[in-house]
Design a protein around this motif. Structure first.
Motif, PDB file in Angstrom:
ATOM      1  N   LYS A 284       9.655  12.367  -2.762  1.00 59.20           N
ATOM      2  CA  LYS A 284       8.590  13.212  -2.417  1.00 59.20           C
ATOM      3  C   LYS A 284       8.991  14.583  -2.721  1.00 59.20           C
ATOM      4  CE  LYS A 284       6.255   9.839   1.663  1.00 59.20           C
ATOM      5  NZ  LYS A 284       6.397   9.818   3.080  1.00 59.20           N
ATOM      6  N   LYS A 320      -5.275  -0.750  -1.501  1.00 56.93           N
ATOM      7  CA  LYS A 320      -4.401  -0.305  -0.407  1.00 56.93           C
ATOM      8  C   LYS A 320      -4.289  -0.923   0.508  1.00 56.93           C
ATOM      9  CE  LYS A 320      -4.988   3.749   0.402  1.00 56.93           C
ATOM     10  NZ  LYS A 320      -5.004   5.974   0.364  1.00 56.93           N
ATOM     11  N   GLU A 324      -0.681  -4.227   3.328  1.00 61.39           N
ATOM     12  CA  GLU A 324      -0.172  -4.504   3.603  1.00 61.39           C
ATOM     13  C   GLU A 324      -0.339  -5.782   4.149  1.00 61.39           C
ATOM     14  OE1 GLU A 324      -0.197  -0.336   4.454  1.00 61.39           O
ATOM     15  OE2 GLU A 324       1.141  -1.459   5.461  1.00 61.39           O
ATOM     16  N   ARG A 332       8.056  -3.911   2.423  1.00 60.19           N
ATOM     17  CA  ARG A 332       7.379  -2.208   2.261  1.00 60.19           C
ATOM     18  C   ARG A 332       8.131  -2.590   1.127  1.00 60.19           C
ATOM     19  NH1 ARG A 332       3.734  -0.260   4.883  1.00 60.19           N
ATOM     20  NH2 ARG A 332       3.154   2.209   4.364  1.00 60.19           N
ATOM     21  N   LYS A 334       8.651   0.488  -0.594  1.00 61.62           N
ATOM     22  CA  LYS A 334       8.501   2.331  -0.451  1.00 61.62           C
ATOM     23  C   LYS A 334       7.950   3.185  -1.221  1.00 61.62           C
ATOM     24  CE  LYS A 334      12.752   2.043   2.742  1.00 61.62           C
ATOM     25  NZ  LYS A 334      12.121   0.971   3.171  1.00 61.62           N
ATOM     26  N   ASP A 337       4.596   4.691  -0.071  1.00 64.50           N
ATOM     27  CA  ASP A 337       4.309   5.643   0.730  1.00 64.50           C
ATOM     28  C   ASP A 337       4.605   7.386  -0.058  1.00 64.50           C
ATOM     29  OD1 ASP A 337       7.021   3.741   2.436  1.00 64.50           O
ATOM     30  OD2 ASP A 337       4.790   4.622   3.258  1.00 64.50           O
ATOM     31  N   MET A 340       1.491   7.406  -1.933  1.00 67.47           N
ATOM     32  CA  MET A 340       0.580   7.508  -0.643  1.00 67.47           C
ATOM     33  C   MET A 340       0.456   9.139  -0.786  1.00 67.47           C
ATOM     34  SD  MET A 340       0.249   5.012   1.652  1.00 67.47           S
ATOM     35  CE  MET A 340      -0.958   5.452   2.455  1.00 67.47           C
ATOM     36  N   GLU A 341       1.465  10.176  -0.661  1.00 65.24           N
ATOM     37  CA  GLU A 341       2.072  11.496  -1.142  1.00 65.24           C
ATOM     38  C   GLU A 341       1.478  11.843  -2.289  1.00 65.24           C
ATOM     39  OE1 GLU A 341       2.699  13.211   1.432  1.00 65.24           O
ATOM     40  OE2 GLU A 341       3.178  14.728   0.800  1.00 65.24           O
ATOM     41  N   TYR A 364      -2.915   1.877  -6.915  1.00 62.20           N
ATOM     42  CA  TYR A 364      -2.061   0.619  -6.513  1.00 62.20           C
ATOM     43  C   TYR A 364      -1.702  -0.304  -6.755  1.00 62.20           C
ATOM     44  CZ  TYR A 364      -2.315   4.734  -3.124  1.00 62.20           C
ATOM     45  OH  TYR A 364      -2.679   5.733  -2.288  1.00 62.20           O
TER      46      TYR A 364
END
Ligand code: SDX
Length: 439
Positions: A284, A320, A324, A332, A334, A337, A340-341, A364
């Motif tokens: 990130k 997206k 899940e 998951r 990673k 994440d 999404m950021e 995605y």
């Protein structure tokens, strides 16, 4: 209201009135606009077909501003939630959802074609171990054309359906065999009692270290992903399918051409490019520097932007959501994440907002495919498997459309006028001279 437009040619002060249908004028009507009577007449100039309708179609409706996608009038969210891929494939090809009897016939018609000749396996063994799966898929679909000469009778409805059943039945086998070949693994034959997505996973993972990925929740997730990728009206690869199909090339060769177009990183190859981009960004903390590079035009935010959607691609939202259910089984990934950021930062930045750049279907999907054990170079193959249904539906609509004929765009010539050949080009002399100079 008078459904016409009137234009004035200021070069001649003449006025022309054209009929308007479906908010379009016929480009051929423009040819009436001339300065001199023996002029060719006016054309429209539209590189990349930004504003040109090439056909009338009943298959898929997209509203890019509202982020709406429907197959044969049904909203994509309803289909993804309540149907299976084979049911939606039937809908896209036949125009209606199948009755239980029609569904049973459809599954049987595809199942009897879920096998490939031993020659095809030998053909695929000719690829190097590191051959890109899309190169293998494109060439093997074209090679299938040599086994089914009856497919060339494209005007016969019976032959059209025979080819459609064959291609839908065989494309997952070719896809899985390409993967197994790259891993030095033996080919796994499809099982008659498995569903379409389940069978693909069986042919990919059976008797392999990833055997555990043959899981019903993952099979349903793949089934949904296949539904989301079936068709998308006149995208680049569908345009290729229609252009090649318009010459009456058989549907195997047309599908190979469409798959070749899909492989490009600006189109179906973007899902693989997104994973490469996320791996390059790494964390990130590196996102601001990456976004700066995008805004300076040094690179693109892959998986973002769309020619039609100027809103969130409805498929990206559903993909997206599907993530899940996959992560509950696989753990998951990673990278979601990080993605999404990246989305959060991009959607708050005026560069992307002003250009109406949102996540598209490819942003995605690769993250889920990777969590399901698939390697990035297989991602576009996963796009091609369901999209073959859309290509074939569009091809059949083209072939049966009395308005359609061989596609042959015009051009605006901006090259040299006629010019004389230089005297030095006398046949024979140059060859002598050239031979002498190479010794
Ligand atoms: C698919 O057509 C379909 O329906 C395709 C598809 C399907 O289901 O068949 O939906 C599947 O192909 C989805 C798209 C996957 N491709 C990518 O994610 C690659 C990255 N996206 C871009 O290359 C681009 O957005 C396209 C190719 C998808 C759309 O290109 P357009 O419509 O020709 O838009 P453009 O390139 O003219 O961009 C307009 C502006 C430009 O900026 P300016 O010159 O005005 O300053 O937006 C910028 C572009 O630089 N821009 C991007 C960008 N996409 C557009 N800037 C950074 N990153 C991006 N991804």
């Amino acid at each position: 209201m008078d459904n016409t437009v009137t234009v004035t040619d200021n070069r001649t002060e003449k006025q022309y009135t054209f009929p308007v249908t479906h908010d379009t004028i016929r480009a051929m009507d423009l040819r009436k606009i001339k300065v001199n009577p023996d002029d060719f007449g006016m054309m429209s100039y539209d590189p990349a077909f930004m504003n040109t309708a090439s056909c009338q179609s009943k298959i898929t409706f997209i509203d890019g501003d509202k982020g709406i996608l429907r197959y044969r009038g049904y909203d994509i969210a309803d289909l993804a939630e309540h149907c299976t891929f084979p049911q939606v494939a039937y809908l896209v090809i036949h125009g209606e959802l199948p009755t239980p009897e029609q569904e049973a016939e459809w599954l049987a018609a595809i199942r009897i074609h879920m096998g490939i000749f031993e020659n095809i396996k030998k053909f695929m063994e000719g690829f190097r171990y590191d051959a890109h799966p899309m190169g293998m898929l494109v060439s093997t679909i074209a090679a299938l054309s040599t086994f089914y000469p009856d497919a060339k009778n494209v005007r016969s409805h019976e032959n059209q359906m025979h080819s459609i059943h064959r291609i839908i039945g065989k494309i997952p086998i070719i896809a899985a065999y390409g993967y197994r070949h790259s891993k030095g693994l033996d080919y796994i034959a499809p099982e008659q009692n498995l569903g379409y997505a389940e069978n693909f996973m069986h042919m990919m993972w059976d008797r392999s270290p990833l055997q555990h990925l043959k899981h019903p929740v993952l099979a349903r997730a793949l089934d949904v992903l296949f539904i989301l990728h079936i068709d998308h009206e006149q995208n680049c690869s569908t345009n290729a399918m229609r252009a090649v199909g318009s010459s009456e090339a058989d549907p195997f060769l047309s599908t190979a051409a469409a798959a070749a177009a899909l492989a490009g990183p600006l189109h179906g190859g973007a899902n693989e490019a997104v994973l490469k981009m996320l791996d390059e960004i790494g964390s990130k903390e590196n996102i601001p520097a990456f976004i700066k590079g995008v805004k300076e035009g040094k690179e693109k935010l892959m998986g973002f932007g769309h020619r039609v959607y100027k809103n969130y691609d409805p498929r990206a939202r559903m993909i997206k959501k599907t993530a899940e259910s996959v992560f509950e089984i696989t753990g998951r990934n990673k990278k979601i994440d990080l993605a999404m950021e990246l989305e959060r930062i991009a959607l708050s930045d005026d560069y992307f907002i002003s250009r109406k750049l949102y996540p598209n279907v490819d942003f995605y999907s690769g993250i889920i495919y990777e969590a399901m054990g698939l390697e990035p170079k297989m991602f576009t193959v996963l796009f091609a498997i369901p999209r073959a249904v859309g290509w074939l539906a569009q091809w059949q609509e083209l072939i049966n459309d009395p308005e359609q004929k061989i596609a042959r765009p015009r051009q605006v010539y901006i090259g040299y006028d006629q010019r004389p050949l230089p005297d030095s080009y006398t046949y024979g002399a140059r060859t002598e001279e050239a031979l002498v100079s190479t010794h």
